[in-house]
Each structure stands twice: as C-alpha cells, then as structure tokens.
Design a protein around this motif. Structure first.
Motif, mmCIF file in Angstrom:
data_model
loop_
_atom_site.group_PDB
_atom_site.id
_atom_site.type_symbol
_atom_site.label_atom_id
_atom_site.label_comp_id
_atom_site.label_asym_id
_atom_site.label_seq_id
_atom_site.Cartn_x
_atom_site.Cartn_y
_atom_site.Cartn_z
ATOM 1 N N GLU A 222 0.537 -1.445 -0.075
ATOM 2 C CA GLU A 222 -0.046 0.551 -0.569
ATOM 3 C C GLU A 222 0.918 1.322 -0.230
ATOM 4 N N ILE A 224 2.970 4.618 1.180
ATOM 5 C CA ILE A 224 3.421 4.970 1.849
ATOM 6 C C ILE A 224 2.443 6.309 2.501
ATOM 7 N N PRO A 225 1.999 5.918 3.542
ATOM 8 C CA PRO A 225 1.314 7.356 3.729
ATOM 9 C C PRO A 225 1.875 8.604 4.322
ATOM 10 N N GLU A 226 1.467 10.491 3.551
ATOM 11 C CA GLU A 226 1.907 11.066 4.192
ATOM 12 C C GLU A 226 2.372 11.127 5.414
ATOM 13 N N SER A 228 3.460 9.723 7.039
ATOM 14 C CA SER A 228 3.992 8.321 8.656
ATOM 15 C C SER A 228 5.919 8.455 8.775
ATOM 16 N N ASP A 231 8.077 7.775 5.429
ATOM 17 C CA ASP A 231 7.258 8.930 4.845
ATOM 18 C C ASP A 231 8.732 10.073 5.373
ATOM 19 N N GLU A 330 8.778 0.093 11.911
ATOM 20 C CA GLU A 330 7.429 0.226 10.734
ATOM 21 C C GLU A 330 8.390 -1.089 9.323
ATOM 22 N N ARG A 336 3.950 -5.435 5.002
ATOM 23 C CA ARG A 336 5.115 -4.167 4.263
ATOM 24 C C ARG A 336 5.594 -5.158 3.236
#
Ligand SMILES: C[S@@+](CC[C@H](N)C(=O)[O-])C[C@H]1O[C@@H](n2cnc3c(N)ncnc32)[C@H](O)[C@@H]1O
Length: 353
Positions: A222, A224-226, A228, A231, A330, A336
């Motif tokens: 998915e 990588i969220p802003e 995070s 990021d 992470e 992931r």
C-alpha cells in the motif's frame, strides 16, 4: 518522556514536509540514547590538500554518539561510520550487490584479458577492490577513501590510498582501464566535477561504472502514508542532502547518466534494480536478495541514520534514537512489501577525445 531542550529551533521547525523531531518522542518505545561525545560541527571550511598518506592523525577517528567517523581533517565529511560494526555491515551489503547483479562485480563490457589498472573510488572497507584483485591478479587495483578503514591483508595487486574524491584527483591522465564507484550518495559536492575527473583519469577506450542506491522506501502492499515514519525517512534524506550540499537524490535526478554524458563518456547504459526488503517476493532470486538487503540494513540501522539526523538535520540524539526505533518497527512489519532501488550506470571513454 523525552524532555525538549535547547535545540528547540532545529528540532521543532518542520521543513519540506518533515515532522518536527519532537514528534518522535514516545514514552512506550523510547530507547536509551547513546552518549553524544562531540557535538561540534563537521562543516568547517579549512583548506586541505587533495591527498594525504595514511598519517597517524588520520587514524584519530571522530567519536560521535558512541560510534566513530572519519577524523576531522580538512573538508572531507562522511555520513557513515568507519567502525567495526559498520565494516561488518558493508560486508553484507557487498554480498547484496553481487546478488543484485547476479554474482558479478560489474556490468560494463570490459575486455578483462587486457585489464591492467582499476580504480575504486570511495572503497569503504575495500570489499569490491579485494574481490577484483583476486579475480584479476594481473590487474593493479587501487581503492581510495577519505578514511583508513581498509584491511592490511589484501591481495598483492590491491592497495589503498587516502584521497578525497571531491578534490582534484591525484592520478595522471588516462591512468585507468576501469573506474568504479559504489554508494557515494550523500558524499559528493559536485557530481559533474567528479565525472570530469573520472573521465580525465580513464584511458581512451576504458570504462566507468557507477553503482548507486536511492535511500527511499517503496511499499508494494500500500502507498506509504504522508507523515508516516517511512515518509519522513524518505523526505529527511532528500532534505539532508540539500542542506549538506551532498545530494542523496542521485537516482531521481538522473545524475549518473547526465553527469557521464556531460563529461564525455559514450555508450552509456542504465540498469535499474528493485531491491526487495525481506523475503516477501515469490521468486527465489528476489527472495534471497530481499533477505540480504534486510540483513545488511538491520545490521547497522543506527549507523545509517544517526549522523544524518543529528549532525545534518540537527535533531536531538534522543529523538533520533526514538525515530530509529519507529523505523525498525515499521520495516519489520510483515504486512509490508517494502523495497528500495539501485541503479547501475556504465559508459566508455571514446578512443579519441
Ligand atoms: C556507503 S560507503 C560505500 C563503500 C564501498 N564503495 C562499498 O560499496 O562497499 C561510502 C564510502 O565513501 C567514503 N567517502 C565519503 N566521502 C568521500 C570522499 N569525498 N572521497 C572519497 N571517499 C569518500 C566513505 O568514507 C565510505 O567509506
């Protein structure tokens, strides 16, 4: 909870989308911070000659946050440690690179029968140079670095010199059949000048090969969220490269191909390699690559991050340690499908130039 302290401005000013350092203070997983032995800046501008023999002064390494780094001599700066822990990591990284290009030391179409002189710039612990020396006993292999972290027991045709690749190189024109460099992101102040020196020192008809990495996480599972952890990691390296004047964005800015072309190299070939992180790929080769990549990254995660975050971005050592704990968590998340990128670019110096 980590206390906020006098470095407030550097740590709390969000920059280029990077959250302030204090964001990473978290009571649950805060690891103990290593001692900050020496907080003086490395970014001094004393004048310094280009080459130095391995003088005893160069062996007085700089001690920082419990690790050692290149000594504070001249202008040369390295963001990676030069201690045993990092050297062992470099060994694993070398194995990863060989696997990435299918057990080869290089991709350029060299005439290995005629290979007489090879230069490895920024040789580190000399793993590549030593393997080249073993494989081609008739070739002289010279590895250069700003820091003396190479072993003394090496094949008779391999030697090491202290040389700052950011200064004019000390080698004569048309000296080498093959100039090789690997992983100098975050080290070079002017890549065009670097490739000009490489061109000058390469024999007509000889080759250059630059094997480089992009310090940037991708996730196939998915996006990588802003904001995070990963990021921030991605943005922090890019930002640190700009701040230090030694870019980490060699791949996204296509510096290898453009720099080689500008210097005069021809027949340039580019190979992009996706490096999986961990054993998530189905394919056996990719799986092996992923295991190796994970092994070397985790072997010295701290060594990869501490200097950049504390010395370049100005984060408190305590916040940096907490951030590293978040990164470790992470990248160990089995959901992931992480990867990063390598790019190998090689080119030839024309017979007449
Ligand atoms: C990430 S390590 C890579 C080592 C080796 N090329 C390898 O692939 O195993 C980067 C190396 O570049 C060296 N380095 C940094 N700045 C340099 C400079 N200006 N001139 C020469 N070497 C430099 C560092 O000391 C370090 O050994």
């Amino acid at each position: 909870m980590v206390e906020q302290s006098s470095h407030k401005t550097a740590n709390d000013t969000p920059s280029a989308g990077i959250l302030p350092a204090s964001h990473w203070a978290h009571p649950d997983d805060e690891p103990s911070a290593a001692g900050n032995d020496d907080t003086s800046s490395l970014y001094t501008s004393d004048s310094f000659s280009s080459t130095t023999s391995v003088a005893s002064s160069l062996r007085r390494f700089r001690s920082l946050h419990g690790r050692t780094y290149h000594s504070e001599i001249g202008n040369a700066v390295s963001w990676t440690p030069n201690d045993q822990k990092h050297i062992e990591m470099l060994d694993l990284m070398h194995a990863t690179c060989l696997t990435a290009i299918h057990e080869k030391l290089f991709l350029a179409p060299l005439d290995t029968e005629k290979l007489k002189s090879v230069l490895d710039v920024g040789t580190g612990a000399g793993h590549w140079a030593i393997d080249m020396g073993d494989l081609y006993p008739n070739a002289e292999v010279i590895g250069t670095d700003i820091t003396p972290m190479q072993p003394s027991w090496v094949p008779p045709n391999v030697s090491f010199q202290i040389d700052d690749a950011n200064l004019e190189w000390t080698f004569s024109d048309n000296r080498f059949d093959f100039v090789h460099l690997r992983f100098l992101v975050g080290c070079i102040t002017d890549w065009n000048a670097f490739y000009r020196e490489a061109f000058r020192c390469t024999k007509p008809g000889g080759w250059i090969e630059h094997f480089e990495a992009y310090v940037h996480w991708y996730d196939d599972a998915e996006p990588i969220p802003e904001g995070s952890t990963l990021d921030i990691y991605n943005k922090a390296f890019s930002e640190a490269g700009k701040k230090a004047g030694r870019t980490f964005d060699v791949l996204p800015d296509d510096i290898q191909k453009k720099g080689m072309e500008a210097a005069g190299f021809v027949d340039i070939q580019v190979k992009d390699i996706k490096i999986p992180f961990g054993p998530w790929p189905e394919d056996a080769h990719e799986k092996e690559l992923g295991l190796l990549a994970k092994a070397y990254t985790l072997a010295d995660l701290e060594g990869w991050l501490v200097f950049t975050f504390t010395e370049i971005l100005g984060w408190e050592p305590e916040y940096t340690q907490v951030f590293i704990a978040h990164v470790r968590k992470e990248i160990n998340n089995p959901k992931r499908k992480l990867s990063f990128r390598y790019r190998v670019v090689y080119g030839r110096k024309p017979e007449t130039s």
